[in-house]
Each structure stands twice: as C-alpha cells, then as structure tokens.
Design a protein around this motif. Structure first.
Motif, PDB file in Angstrom:
ATOM      1  N   PHE A 182       1.029  -1.314  -0.079  1.00 42.09           N
ATOM      2  CA  PHE A 182       0.191  -0.337  -0.258  1.00 42.09           C
ATOM      3  C   PHE A 182       0.941   1.507  -0.013  1.00 42.09           C
ATOM      4  O   PHE A 182       0.745   2.598  -0.756  1.00 42.09           O
ATOM      5  CB  PHE A 182      -1.860  -0.024   1.718  1.00 42.09           C
ATOM      6  CG  PHE A 182      -1.952   1.028   1.402  1.00 42.09           C
ATOM      7  CD1 PHE A 182      -2.953   1.831   0.868  1.00 42.09           C
ATOM      8  CD2 PHE A 182      -1.252   2.290   1.814  1.00 42.09           C
ATOM      9  CE1 PHE A 182      -3.876   2.228   0.210  1.00 42.09           C
ATOM     10  CE2 PHE A 182      -2.063   3.450   2.005  1.00 42.09           C
ATOM     11  CZ  PHE A 182      -3.259   3.707   1.348  1.00 42.09           C
ATOM     12  N   ALA A 183       2.380   1.109   0.842  1.00 44.14           N
ATOM     13  CA  ALA A 183       2.758   2.041   0.912  1.00 44.14           C
ATOM     14  C   ALA A 183       2.930   2.748  -0.813  1.00 44.14           C
ATOM     15  O   ALA A 183       4.028   3.449  -0.787  1.00 44.14           O
ATOM     16  CB  ALA A 183       3.973   2.416   2.351  1.00 44.14           C
ATOM     17  N   ALA A 184       3.901   1.389  -0.954  1.00 45.83           N
ATOM     18  CA  ALA A 184       5.090   2.127  -1.696  1.00 45.83           C
ATOM     19  C   ALA A 184       3.962   2.241  -3.293  1.00 45.83           C
ATOM     20  O   ALA A 184       4.111   3.077  -4.523  1.00 45.83           O
ATOM     21  CB  ALA A 184       5.167   0.418  -2.997  1.00 45.83           C
ATOM     22  N   ALA A 185       2.828   1.769  -3.640  1.00 51.27           N
ATOM     23  CA  ALA A 185       1.826   2.088  -4.551  1.00 51.27           C
ATOM     24  C   ALA A 185       0.945   4.201  -3.917  1.00 51.27           C
ATOM     25  O   ALA A 185       1.073   4.283  -5.364  1.00 51.27           O
ATOM     26  CB  ALA A 185       0.345   1.520  -4.275  1.00 51.27           C
ATOM     27  N   TYR A 186       1.411   3.715  -3.062  1.00 49.51           N
ATOM     28  CA  TYR A 186       0.364   5.571  -2.656  1.00 49.51           C
ATOM     29  C   TYR A 186       2.065   6.509  -2.573  1.00 49.51           C
ATOM     30  O   TYR A 186       1.325   7.135  -3.925  1.00 49.51           O
ATOM     31  CB  TYR A 186       0.216   5.409  -1.161  1.00 49.51           C
ATOM     32  CG  TYR A 186      -0.456   6.409  -0.248  1.00 49.51           C
ATOM     33  CD1 TYR A 186      -1.553   6.780  -0.565  1.00 49.51           C
ATOM     34  CD2 TYR A 186       0.625   7.580  -0.332  1.00 49.51           C
ATOM     35  CE1 TYR A 186      -2.326   8.128  -0.199  1.00 49.51           C
ATOM     36  CE2 TYR A 186      -0.203   8.565   0.558  1.00 49.51           C
ATOM     37  CZ  TYR A 186      -1.510   9.238   0.868  1.00 49.51           C
ATOM     38  OH  TYR A 186      -1.610  10.591   0.886  1.00 49.51           O
ATOM     39  N   PHE A 187       2.800   6.508  -2.302  1.00 46.07           N
ATOM     40  CA  PHE A 187       3.908   7.286  -2.995  1.00 46.07           C
ATOM     41  C   PHE A 187       4.346   6.806  -3.776  1.00 46.07           C
ATOM     42  O   PHE A 187       5.486   8.150  -4.760  1.00 46.07           O
ATOM     43  CB  PHE A 187       4.831   7.011  -1.863  1.00 46.07           C
ATOM     44  CG  PHE A 187       4.339   7.724  -0.216  1.00 46.07           C
ATOM     45  CD1 PHE A 187       4.655   8.547   0.211  1.00 46.07           C
ATOM     46  CD2 PHE A 187       4.249   6.472   1.100  1.00 46.07           C
ATOM     47  CE1 PHE A 187       3.618   9.613   1.250  1.00 46.07           C
ATOM     48  CE2 PHE A 187       3.905   6.758   1.809  1.00 46.07           C
ATOM     49  CZ  PHE A 187       3.734   7.684   2.305  1.00 46.07           C
ATOM     50  N   GLY A 188       4.394   5.761  -4.597  1.00 49.73           N
ATOM     51  CA  GLY A 188       5.080   5.474  -6.354  1.00 49.73           C
ATOM     52  C   GLY A 188       3.240   6.164  -7.155  1.00 49.73           C
ATOM     53  O   GLY A 188       4.513   6.504  -8.385  1.00 49.73           O
ATOM     54  N   SER A 189       2.738   6.638  -6.694  1.00 43.63           N
ATOM     55  CA  SER A 189       1.899   7.007  -8.242  1.00 43.63           C
ATOM     56  C   SER A 189       1.798   8.126  -8.108  1.00 43.63           C
ATOM     57  O   SER A 189       1.844   8.257 -10.207  1.00 43.63           O
ATOM     58  CB  SER A 189       0.113   6.604  -6.905  1.00 43.63           C
ATOM     59  OG  SER A 189       0.067   7.677  -6.087  1.00 43.63           O
ATOM     60  N   PRO A 190       2.752   8.973  -7.878  1.00 43.46           N
ATOM     61  CA  PRO A 190       2.659  10.321  -8.710  1.00 43.46           C
ATOM     62  C   PRO A 190       3.973  10.256  -9.691  1.00 43.46           C
ATOM     63  O   PRO A 190       3.553  11.055 -10.758  1.00 43.46           O
ATOM     64  CB  PRO A 190       3.425  11.273  -7.985  1.00 43.46           C
ATOM     65  CG  PRO A 190       3.546  10.890  -6.498  1.00 43.46           C
ATOM     66  CD  PRO A 190       2.425   9.061  -6.226  1.00 43.46           C
ATOM     67  N   PHE A 191       4.905   9.225  -9.508  1.00 41.35           N
ATOM     68  CA  PHE A 191       5.444   8.951 -10.673  1.00 41.35           C
ATOM     69  C   PHE A 191       5.068   8.303 -11.817  1.00 41.35           C
ATOM     70  O   PHE A 191       5.151   8.154 -13.258  1.00 41.35           O
ATOM     71  CB  PHE A 191       6.602   8.048 -10.359  1.00 41.35           C
ATOM     72  CG  PHE A 191       7.540   8.607  -8.977  1.00 41.35           C
ATOM     73  CD1 PHE A 191       8.406   9.416  -9.485  1.00 41.35           C
ATOM     74  CD2 PHE A 191       7.317   8.465  -7.700  1.00 41.35           C
ATOM     75  CE1 PHE A 191       9.100  10.064  -8.267  1.00 41.35           C
ATOM     76  CE2 PHE A 191       8.367   9.293  -7.129  1.00 41.35           C
ATOM     77  CZ  PHE A 191       9.122  10.052  -7.261  1.00 41.35           C
ATOM     78  N   VAL A 192       3.975   7.524 -11.707  1.00 40.67           N
ATOM     79  CA  VAL A 192       3.049   7.068 -12.028  1.00 40.67           C
ATOM     80  C   VAL A 192       2.372   7.244 -13.632  1.00 40.67           C
ATOM     81  O   VAL A 192       2.374   7.669 -14.411  1.00 40.67           O
ATOM     82  CB  VAL A 192       2.288   5.468 -11.827  1.00 40.67           C
ATOM     83  CG1 VAL A 192       1.399   5.070 -12.822  1.00 40.67           C
ATOM     84  CG2 VAL A 192       3.106   4.262 -11.734  1.00 40.67           C
TER      85      VAL A 192
END
Length: 188
Positions: free
Chosen positions: A18-28
């Motif tokens: 969840f943390a990886a998706a939450y903090f990685g989502s702006p890069f995507v």
C-alpha cells in the motif's frame, strides 16, 4: 503461534505494498502524462490534465508578472495610458491563455520544457526540432497530496515545473505549470 506470525507477515506485506503504491503513484501518473505528451494522445491528456486549473494558474502568474513589470518600469509611471493598459491586460491574458492552453501546447511544453512564451511562436502541436528529447526531470513531494516535477532541457537551459495534485488514493492530475522566475521573482 504460527498463525499469528503469518497474519503479521501478511499485514506487513500488505502495508508495504500500500505504501509503495501510495507514494509511487505520482511517478506513474507523471510517466502517463509524459507518454501521452510524446505520443500526442489528446484523450489521455484530457484525463490527466485539469485544464481549467492550469489555465487559471497561468493567468495569475502572467497577470502578476505584467503588473509588477509595469509598476517597476519608470517609463510607465508617467504614462497616462499605463493604467488603461493595466485594466485591459487581464482580459487580454485571459483570452490568450484560454486559446493557448490546449492538449497540444501542454504536450509541447512537457516534451521540450519550453515555457509558453517560447512555444507561442511555434505550432503548438509540433515538438521543437532543436531539442534532442533529453528533458531531465527532478521530482519532489510538496506535501502528501501535491507533487512537483521540474523539467529541464539541457540543450537550451529551458525549465518549468509541473504540479500534480492527488485525486483519491492513487490518482493524480496536472493542476499547474509553474513558469520559471528571474532573479526578481517574475516569470521569464
């Protein structure tokens, strides 16, 4: 005991994902924006760019810059038409920005890192032929729900910043294009 440790491990893995998706989502989201800009995918750009907010941001930046420059210009202080110009300037800027900020112009700004004054003279849909396409990007969080990507073109030293706001847990939209500032704090 083994059951509790399996539950703890599963919860830890789920939390990490969840943390990886939450903090990685702006890069995507930014990669999606760049890909849409490079391929000219107008429909995708319409989805990832909040055009009304981008237009309002540019209008306020350009209006503030023009007002500041006119106030600081000694020739304008004694000019009786300066006040009339200041009254008319926002309407002219509004109309120009409404006409100019389109999927094609946003696409050109993203692929070349050129500010609007440089791309206005070009066909907004055409990428710069002088650019090698090596736009560098620096990323930083401005808050949990705001992300900034600063684009720099090393061939021409052009620079601008894209500001994305979080929409929901994992969605992001471009809401502002920050124009580069000179030493006096005015867009250049």
């Amino acid at each position: 005991m083994k059951r509790n440790s399996k539950i703890a491990i599963a919860a830890g893995v789920a939390g990490a994902l969840f943390a990886a998706a939450y903090f990685g989502s702006p890069f995507v989201a930014l990669m999606s924006l760049k890909t849409a800009a490079k391929t000219g995918d107008r429909d995708r750009l319409e989805q990832v760019v909040d055009f009304p907010q981008v237009r309002e941001g540019m209008k306020s930046q350009l209006t503030a810059m023009l007002t500041k420059r006119m106030a600081e210009d000694p020739a304008m202080k004694d000019n009786p038409f300066a006040a009339l110009g200041l009254l008319m300037a926002p309407a002219i800027i509004d109309r120009a920005i409404e006409t100019y900020v389109t999927p094609d112009s946003i696409s050109t700004m993203i692929t070349t890192a050129r500010k609007p004054s440089q791309t206005l003279a070009q066909d907004p849909g055409a990428a710069s032929t002088s650019s090698t396409g090596k736009v560098r990007t620096r990323y930083d969080y401005v808050g949990l729900d705001r992300f900034r990507a600063t684009l720099t073109n090393p061939d021409s030293d052009d620079k601008l910043s894209l500001v994305l706001d979080r929409k929901g847990l994992f969605g992001w939209r471009l809401v502002r294009v920050d124009l580069p500032l000179d030493e006096a704090g005015s867009p250049v």
